[in-house]
Design a protein around this motif. Structure first.
Motif, PDB file in Angstrom:
ATOM      1  N   ILE A 268       0.813  -1.221   0.000  1.00 53.02           N
ATOM      2  CA  ILE A 268       0.000   0.000   0.000  1.00 53.02           C
ATOM      3  C   ILE A 268       0.843   1.267   0.000  1.00 53.02           C
ATOM      4  O   ILE A 268       0.365   2.338  -0.389  1.00 53.02           O
ATOM      5  N   ILE A 269       2.093   1.165   0.391  1.00 51.95           N
ATOM      6  CA  ILE A 269       2.945   2.346   0.519  1.00 51.95           C
ATOM      7  C   ILE A 269       3.034   3.158  -0.778  1.00 51.95           C
ATOM      8  O   ILE A 269       2.928   4.392  -0.753  1.00 51.95           O
ATOM      9  N   PRO A 270       3.208   2.542  -1.967  1.00 54.47           N
ATOM     10  CA  PRO A 270       3.322   3.346  -3.192  1.00 54.47           C
ATOM     11  C   PRO A 270       2.082   4.171  -3.508  1.00 54.47           C
ATOM     12  O   PRO A 270       2.168   5.146  -4.261  1.00 54.47           O
ATOM     13  N   PHE A 271       0.923   3.809  -2.939  1.00 56.97           N
ATOM     14  CA  PHE A 271      -0.309   4.527  -3.235  1.00 56.97           C
ATOM     15  C   PHE A 271      -0.579   5.671  -2.264  1.00 56.97           C
ATOM     16  O   PHE A 271      -1.494   6.470  -2.480  1.00 56.97           O
ATOM     17  N   LEU A 272       0.190   5.755  -1.186  1.00 59.28           N
ATOM     18  CA  LEU A 272      -0.019   6.804  -0.203  1.00 59.28           C
ATOM     19  C   LEU A 272       0.496   8.156  -0.715  1.00 59.28           C
ATOM     20  O   LEU A 272       1.482   8.216  -1.447  1.00 59.28           O
ATOM     21  N   GLY A 273      -0.190   9.236  -0.331  1.00 58.65           N
ATOM     22  CA  GLY A 273       0.232  10.571  -0.713  1.00 58.65           C
ATOM     23  C   GLY A 273      -0.820  11.281  -1.549  1.00 58.65           C
ATOM     24  O   GLY A 273      -1.976  10.863  -1.635  1.00 58.65           O
ATOM     25  N   TRP A 274      -0.397  12.407  -2.169  1.00 59.57           N
ATOM     26  CA  TRP A 274      -1.283  13.222  -3.000  1.00 59.57           C
ATOM     27  C   TRP A 274      -1.169  12.792  -4.458  1.00 59.57           C
ATOM     28  O   TRP A 274      -0.073  12.576  -4.969  1.00 59.57           O
ATOM     29  N   PHE A 401      -8.777   6.870 -15.555  1.00 53.69           N
ATOM     30  CA  PHE A 401      -8.049   7.877 -14.782  1.00 53.69           C
ATOM     31  C   PHE A 401      -6.560   7.805 -15.133  1.00 53.69           C
ATOM     32  O   PHE A 401      -5.979   6.705 -15.180  1.00 53.69           O
ATOM     33  N   SER A 402      -5.953   8.967 -15.332  1.00 54.01           N
ATOM     34  CA  SER A 402      -4.509   9.074 -15.470  1.00 54.01           C
ATOM     35  C   SER A 402      -4.041  10.033 -14.385  1.00 54.01           C
ATOM     36  O   SER A 402      -4.492  11.183 -14.319  1.00 54.01           O
ATOM     37  N   GLU A 403      -3.121   9.578 -13.514  1.00 53.02           N
ATOM     38  CA  GLU A 403      -2.749  10.357 -12.339  1.00 53.02           C
ATOM     39  C   GLU A 403      -1.244  10.328 -12.104  1.00 53.02           C
ATOM     40  O   GLU A 403      -0.571   9.334 -12.414  1.00 53.02           O
ATOM     41  N   ILE A 404      -0.744  11.430 -11.552  1.00 46.78           N
ATOM     42  CA  ILE A 404       0.667  11.511 -11.164  1.00 46.78           C
ATOM     43  C   ILE A 404       0.735  11.889  -9.693  1.00 46.78           C
ATOM     44  O   ILE A 404      -0.154  12.554  -9.158  1.00 46.78           O
ATOM     45  N   LYS A 405       1.802  11.452  -9.030  1.00 47.96           N
ATOM     46  CA  LYS A 405       1.970  11.718  -7.610  1.00 47.96           C
ATOM     47  C   LYS A 405       2.633  13.081  -7.431  1.00 47.96           C
ATOM     48  O   LYS A 405       3.626  13.395  -8.102  1.00 47.96           O
ATOM     49  N   LEU A 406       2.081  13.888  -6.525  1.00 48.76           N
ATOM     50  CA  LEU A 406       2.606  15.221  -6.264  1.00 48.76           C
ATOM     51  C   LEU A 406       3.736  15.178  -5.241  1.00 48.76           C
ATOM     52  O   LEU A 406       3.781  14.274  -4.418  1.00 48.76           O
TER      53      LEU A 406
END
Length: 406
Positions: A268-274, A401-406
């Motif tokens: 789950i760690i890679p999915f945490l954050g903005w 959905f296409s998303e990037i981590k902030l």
């Protein structure tokens, strides 16, 4: 928190239909009937501009012209044709790898215009025979299986295609119960399950699954794709998850596979954050008209008590309306359970798959529901595909959905 089931983006329930289905729907029918392209639209609130349902959106006759449908179908075939090499993975509902099998897939198209069709042949590597001679490298045997043909009739009648040609993604419900027979009962077992011993850890699916949904995402870095299948048992409960990870091309020496040596906490760690991204929602059917687009901001974090906190903000491109949804969840190994009855199974390879904990309950309570596949192929970049079903169990739309981590 909204009353409907939630994935990593909230969707509102549809309007209440004239008659409701009971949970028996999932025991009497192996698949829900398909949605008609001229089905009357329903009026609903625009409280959530990022809804992936088809309700409340009038069809544009210009978008439903036959030439566009043929063009979409041809582009869908072009995305699939070729020789694919990879591996098939079977996981239980908690994300435990039960079986892995090497596969090949050959896909080609033929015909013109309305008669264009896609034919696919699946090859499954067979286990070594018990009569092999010591010290002699036996040539691997590949069993061959034909997959049901895809054409203009099937893809818009019962296969219910949700296709994103520019984003290279699709959701599909074809006769995947037959695929289960091919891959698991014939390909892995070598014969039908008539009491013979099966490979260790292999779980056979129900013969009459309530839903079999395929979500496919293509790599942005190489000619690779991940095809993910939700298998729901006759009662509407998640039975198993299947993933084909495949590379396209000839002469491939190494086969892509999923590393299963990561525990649930690390998964789950890679999915945490903005996360910042954009979503596109399309109706089911080969015409694939766009229903809505939205910009999204998502926060996923773990508090000091180990509880998962999630906030989603979505702003509609068309209406300029911003919606925020906040909810909480708990983790147990590879399983995340959100308040409201939605669960996410964390898988190796930066993947997760989400679905309601009990689809039959959603149908009985007149709630729409969603099946989700997420692929974080590289750090900080992910794709998600959400397949939305209405209160009658009909696949009405898909959202990419296409998303990037902030």
């Amino acid at each position: 928190m909204a009353s409907t089931c939630h994935s990593l983006l909230s969707f509102p329930p549809l309007s209440k239909p004239p008659s409701l289905l009971t949970p028996k729907f999932f025991t009497q029918h192996s698949f829900p009937r398909s949605i008609s392209t001229d089905r009357p639209s329903k009026t609903r609130s625009n409280s959530s501009p990022s809804s992936s349902t088809a309700a409340g959106v009038e069809d544009d006759p210009k978008k439903n012209s036959l030439p566009m449908s043929i063009d979409n179908l041809r582009r869908f075939f072009d995305l699939n044709v070729g020789k694919w090499h990879g591996s098939f993975h079977q996981f239980d509902a908690n994300g435990k790898l039960m079986q892995k099998v090497s596969t090949r897939l050959s896909a080609s198209s033929y015909g013109e215009d309305e008669l264009i069709s896609l034919i696919q042949t699946l090859y499954i590597k067979q286990p070594p025979t018990s009569t092999s001679i010591s010290g002699y490298d036996e040539e691997p045997e590949w069993a061959e299986y034909k997959i049901k043909e895809t054409n203009m009739f099937t893809v818009d009648s019962y296969q219910q295609l949700g296709f994103f040609p520019n984003e290279r993604a699709f959701a599909l419900r074809y006769q995947t119960a037959g695929m289960l027979e091919t891959v698991l009962r014939q390909g892995v077992l070598g014969e039908d399950d008539t009491g013979e011993e099966s490979p260790r850890n292999l779980k056979l699916p129900s013969r009459l699954p309530s839903i079999v949904c395929e979500n496919c995402l293509y790599s942005r870095e190489k000619d690779r794709r991940a095809r993910a299948f939700h298998i729901m048992d006759p009662k509407g409960i998640l039975e198993m998850l299947l993933i084909f990870l495949e590379d396209r091309g000839d002469g491939i020496l190494s086969r892509p596979t999923l590393d299963s040596n990561t525990d649930g906490t690390n998964r789950i760690i890679p999915f945490l954050g903005w996360w910042k991204g954009h979503s596109v929602t399309k109706r089911s059917g080969v015409y694939g008209s766009t229903l809505a687009e939205a910009d999204t901001i998502a926060l996923l974090e773990m508090d000091d008590k180990g509880q998962l906190i999630q906030d989603i903000t979505s702003t509609s491109d068309r209406l300029g309306v911003t919606t925020n949804v906040h909810w909480t969840g708990n983790t147990a190994d590879n399983l995340v359970t959100f308040d409201g009855g939605y669960q996410i199974t964390l898988l190796p390879g930066g993947m997760y798959m989400g679905c309601p904990s009990d689809i039959a309950k959603s149908v009985a309570e007149s709630k729409s529901f969603h099946l989700e596949f997420c692929w974080l192929e590289s750090p900080g970049k992910r794709q998600r595909l959400v397949r939305t079903y209405d209160v009658e169990g009909l696949a009405v739309s898909s959202t990419y959905f296409s998303e990037i981590k902030l």
